[in-house]
Design an enzyme around this catalytic site. Sequence first.
Site, PDB file in Angstrom:
ATOM      1  N   SER A  40       4.831  12.400  -2.392  1.00 43.86           N
ATOM      2  CA  SER A  40       3.544  12.831  -1.838  1.00 43.86           C
ATOM      3  C   SER A  40       3.477  12.781  -0.320  1.00 43.86           C
ATOM      4  CB  SER A  40       2.405  11.979  -2.415  1.00 43.86           C
ATOM      5  OG  SER A  40       2.628  10.605  -2.158  1.00 43.86           O
ATOM      6  N   ASP A 332      -5.924   7.412   2.796  1.00 45.13           N
ATOM      7  CA  ASP A 332      -6.364   6.803   1.547  1.00 45.13           C
ATOM      8  C   ASP A 332      -5.622   5.479   1.387  1.00 45.13           C
ATOM      9  OD1 ASP A 332      -3.822   7.484   0.639  1.00 45.13           O
ATOM     10  OD2 ASP A 332      -4.494   9.187  -0.558  1.00 45.13           O
ATOM     11  N   HIS A 335      -1.539   6.877   1.688  1.00 43.86           N
ATOM     12  CA  HIS A 335      -1.005   7.885   2.609  1.00 43.86           C
ATOM     13  C   HIS A 335      -1.572   7.786   4.023  1.00 43.86           C
ATOM     14  CE1 HIS A 335      -0.926   9.507  -1.568  1.00 43.86           C
ATOM     15  NE2 HIS A 335       0.331   9.729  -1.226  1.00 43.86           N
TER      16      HIS A 335
END
Length: 358
Positions: A40, A332, A335
């Site tokens: 991600s 978040d 990340h």
Amino acid sequence: MYISKTIVFGLFVATLLVSCNADANTTQPLFPAILIFGDSTADTGNNNYYSQAVFKANHLPYGVDLPGHEANGRFSNGKLISDVISTKLNIKEFVPPFLQPNISDQDIVTGVCFASAGAGYDDETSLSSKAIPVSQQPSMFKNYIARLKGIVGDKKAMEIINNALVVISAGPNDFILNFYDIPIRRLEYPTIYGYQDFVLKRLDGFVRELYSLGCRNILVGGLPPMGCLPIQLTAKLRTILGICVEQENKDSILYNQKLVKKLPEIQASLPGSKFLYANVYDPVMDMIRNPSKYGFKETKKGCCGTGYLETSFLCTSLSKTCPNHSDHLFWDSIHPSEAAYKYLGNFIDAQIQEWLKT
């Protein structure tokens, strides 16, 4: 008449200087294309088009600071580190996901992203997240090669791939999902040392497959200080004091040391290859220890929601976000923010520039 000639001559010189300066400022890309693999931290939207994927960033507040203020699959408020690196290298501003249906021929020629949020080197990692494992991302790459050949021909296609910059960003999911928080792999690997070696063996096989497909310039990202990720502060009940999980940081350092030792060994066994270890641990740790140096006011929790738990489907348009997105290290609970990615991108770009001199 004399004045007239002087004016004409002056205009000629001025025009010449402007022309020369324009040429000097037109920097050619250092690589013809950029090819991204991983998780991600690198996924620019592939999971949007992969129905099985659990983790997606196709909703606000993800992407809120991108042009148009629309989410496009990037797990941040704006650009990812791959976008920053691509921009710094003069390739293009945004690296599109390969699974994007309307991807243009020009984007195919200059490079795409194959990363999938939730992926890891260990296939076990993707079982719970339903991501495209790192080991399966070369399958997409093979389809990419076929399309690239259809656009520019076989010879030119391999020339592009041989000279492209390959960026690999993966690893944290393996340890967080399989060893720390959901200790599935502890049954087979009781110690972190054994599991680290297993992950590195998987990485070894992955880069060798990329090499067999034509990749030569390969940048491999190390682990960040995993014990300082907000999600890990939550998992280890450290949110009140905001103290990093020191043992997990030590594990990151040890893994990175092993990776630094392994990459030259792989390079020596693959003629014509060139590997670069991308150090992300030190710059992230410096941001945590010296936040004001980077304009950060918060480095222990994310901007989305409480900042300690929210990510992906838990970070939604209903979640409150911090007023100033750029003063948070994390967007978040896992990340980094675009601001952090820009600093990291600049740091890695400097590493790339030195690497090119060798």
